[in-house]
Design a protein around this motif. Structure first.
Motif, PDB file in Angstrom:
ATOM      1  N   UNK A 141     -10.798  23.728 -21.672  1.00 40.77           N
ATOM      2  CA  UNK A 141     -11.596  24.946 -21.820  1.00 40.77           C
ATOM      3  C   UNK A 141     -13.067  24.567 -22.011  1.00 40.77           C
ATOM      4  N   UNK A 142     -13.990  25.396 -21.538  1.00 38.78           N
ATOM      5  CA  UNK A 142     -15.411  25.101 -21.734  1.00 38.78           C
ATOM      6  C   UNK A 142     -15.805  25.233 -23.198  1.00 38.78           C
ATOM      7  N   UNK A 165     -22.659  19.791 -14.168  1.00 39.41           N
ATOM      8  CA  UNK A 165     -21.336  19.722 -14.797  1.00 39.41           C
ATOM      9  C   UNK A 165     -21.114  20.805 -15.838  1.00 39.41           C
ATOM     10  N   UNK A 166     -22.185  21.230 -16.513  1.00 47.44           N
ATOM     11  CA  UNK A 166     -22.035  22.257 -17.544  1.00 47.44           C
ATOM     12  C   UNK A 166     -21.506  23.552 -16.947  1.00 47.44           C
ATOM     13  N   UNK A 225     -24.423  19.404 -27.390  1.00 49.36           N
ATOM     14  CA  UNK A 225     -25.801  18.984 -27.138  1.00 49.36           C
ATOM     15  C   UNK A 225     -25.761  17.754 -26.239  1.00 49.36           C
ATOM     16  N   UNK A 226     -26.468  17.824 -25.122  1.00 51.12           N
ATOM     17  CA  UNK A 226     -26.601  16.688 -24.224  1.00 51.12           C
ATOM     18  C   UNK A 226     -28.080  16.382 -24.055  1.00 51.12           C
ATOM     19  N   UNK A 471     -16.630  15.697 -20.180  1.00 52.58           N
ATOM     20  CA  UNK A 471     -17.341  15.852 -21.445  1.00 52.58           C
ATOM     21  C   UNK A 471     -17.722  17.305 -21.690  1.00 52.58           C
ATOM     22  N   UNK A 472     -17.767  18.088 -20.623  1.00 53.26           N
ATOM     23  CA  UNK A 472     -18.209  19.473 -20.740  1.00 53.26           C
ATOM     24  C   UNK A 472     -17.051  20.446 -20.957  1.00 53.26           C
TER      25      UNK A 472
END
Length: 482
Positions: A141-142, A165-166, A225-226, A471-472
């Motif tokens: 899930x996002x 990717x987000x 946070x990226x 990762x997203x």
């Protein structure tokens, strides 16, 4: 790009004036000319952007993956259409040669394409349960609203690297381009608008770190946070995110060792060493920061290296014949020169360069000469701290054992290079060289389907490829019974 282009903030699908009522002039580091103005955002603007992203999230989360892919493909096509304009924007605000800026646009296109291709590959799992008829579902899930902060050295590609990717994973995003180079990110925002991506899914807020970056990290509604940037800034972001126990992905500094063994193809190694050190004026986290050469080939390598460095054409980054442009700013130029002076004071020999360039076009911009230092020892500051400029430090090693020891004696662990024809040496490197990304017998430059990540003070997490895309998303475990 026309001068004096003024950009507002891109929030909730529209262009909004900053609450500060102020804009920052963006100057061309090669000429000093103003090439645009970017809105000076503040916390109130960040709050509005996060609110818009939060509002847009449920609908975007529930949008089928194929539709999210279509949106990214549309954005990719628009970036490809405007490749030359975007490349010139990059060069005008950042100073890298136009041919390198064109390569950066190509990389941004590839990042958007990879994300679009893989929206339907964020797959869950089904595991047998312990109860009769039970299934355990692991869903992907996002996170929700992603807060993103980009660095100045790749102003378009780093924005694409965060956005693609987000939104592919179903998140919405609030992104801060670097205050030195915001125009490329804002140009991308115009294409986001043209692509018809729903309002609030992608928001671009420009401004300084304290006024925009800190509120993005601190906002309780940003869930991931990226950030790409310096190690000191990354540590501050991690500390600030700890208050809400946010997930943090940090791509930070590097101190890449470049190892050349006695059986290496020296012409290929020299070519790669120069590209990996002087490309983008050395302003790359994967740059060749420490060149370790086997003593048996050191003299031949050094001679070829001198010739190659002296042949570099430093000048107008818009000129296709230019190999290296200016540093991004006067402050960055001064930092590099101070590092060189310190190295010489500690005993390094200055063979080439070591000063800012003067006369003609050089008087208008922040140009630093391609520099070669020899006699560098591992104890010197320049061998341990990131330079982030066009300065190559050349060091002699007895064998691969010494090269490994020197390379690993470092607080960074992002990228490394190895030139050898010996398979046993390469296999040993895979076990013992403590860097997340290693280029064997080639110059640097990561691919969108790879995984760009480091160890130690080079950051947490990583970017690109399937691992970067995952990762997203977060996981949700469901014990399913009828």
């Amino acid at each position: 790009m026309p001068s004096q282009t003024r950009y507002d903030l891109f929030i909730d699908g529209a262009w909004r004036k900053p609450t500060s009522g102020k804009w920052t002039e963006i100057r061309n580091p090669a000429t000093g000319d103003v090439v645009g103005e970017a809105a000076k955002g503040q916390e109130q603007d960040v709050n509005a952007a996060v609110e818009a992203a939060s509002k847009a999230f449920p609908a975007w989360r529930d949008t089928p993956a194929s539709k999210r892919a279509d949106a990214l493909y549309k954005l990719r096509d628009l970036v490809a259409r405007d490749k030359e304009t975007l490349a010139r924007t990059i060069t005008s605000e950042m100073g890298k040669p136009l041919k390198e800026a064109q390569g950066e646009v190509d990389f941004a296109i590839s990042l958007l394409r990879f994300a679009a291709e893989n929206t339907r590959r964020l797959q869950g799992e089904i595991i047998p349960g312990e109860r009769p008829g039970e299934k355990i579902l692991i869903d992907r899930i996002p996170h929700g609203v992603v807060g993103a902060i980009a660095a100045w050295n790749f102003p378009l590609a780093l924005c694409a690297r965060k956005i693609a990717p987000a939104v592919a994973a179903g998140n919405t995003i609030v992104l801060k381009p670097h205050e030195l180079t915001p125009l490329s990110g804002l140009a991308l925002a115009k294409l986001v608008e043209e692509a018809g991506i729903p309002a609030g899914v992608i928001n671009i807020v420009t401004g300084d770190g304290p006024e925009v970056g800190v509120p993005i990290v601190a906002h309780p509604d940003t869930k991931l946070i990226t950030m790409t940037g310096s190690t000191p800034a990354g540590k501050k972001i991690m500390a600030a995110a700890a208050e809400h126990l946010k997930e943090v992905r940090l791509e930070l500094g590097g101190k890449a060792p470049f190892i050349v063994m006695d059986d290496a193809d020296l012409d290929k190694a020299v070519e790669a060493a120069v590209m990996a050190r002087f490309g983008n004026a050395g302003q790359v986290c994967t740059s060749n920061e420490r060149t370790y050469v086997h003593e048996a080939v050191y003299d031949r390598f050094a001679e070829k290296l001198r010739e190659k460095i002296k042949a570099l054409n430093v000048g107008d980054p818009m000129d296709p014949k230019t190999d290296m442009g200016p540093k991004v700013s006067e402050d960055e130029l001064k930092k590099v020169h101070e590092i060189v002076e310190k190295a010489v004071s500690q005993g390094a020999k200055l063979e080439i360069g070591g000063q800012r360039l003067k006369g003609g076009i050089y008087d208008k911009g922040s140009f630093y000469a391609p520099t070669l230092l020899t006699g560098v020892t591992h104890e010197m500051d320049i061998a341990r701290n990131e330079v982030f400029g066009p300065v190559l430090s050349l060091m002699k090693v007895r064998d691969f054992d010494e090269a490994l020891k020197r390379a690993n004696d470092c607080r960074y662990g992002l990228s490394a290079y190895l030139f050898t024809k010996d398979l046993a040496t390469i296999l040993r490197m895979t076990r013992e060289l403590n860097f997340g990304e290693v280029y064997v017998n080639r110059e640097g430059g990561e691919e969108p389907q790879g995984f760009h990540h480091g160890y130690g003070e080079s950051g947490l997490g990583g970017e690109d490829g399937q691992h970067g895309l995952e990762a997203y998303v977060d996981t949700k475990t469901i014990y399913l019974n009828a």
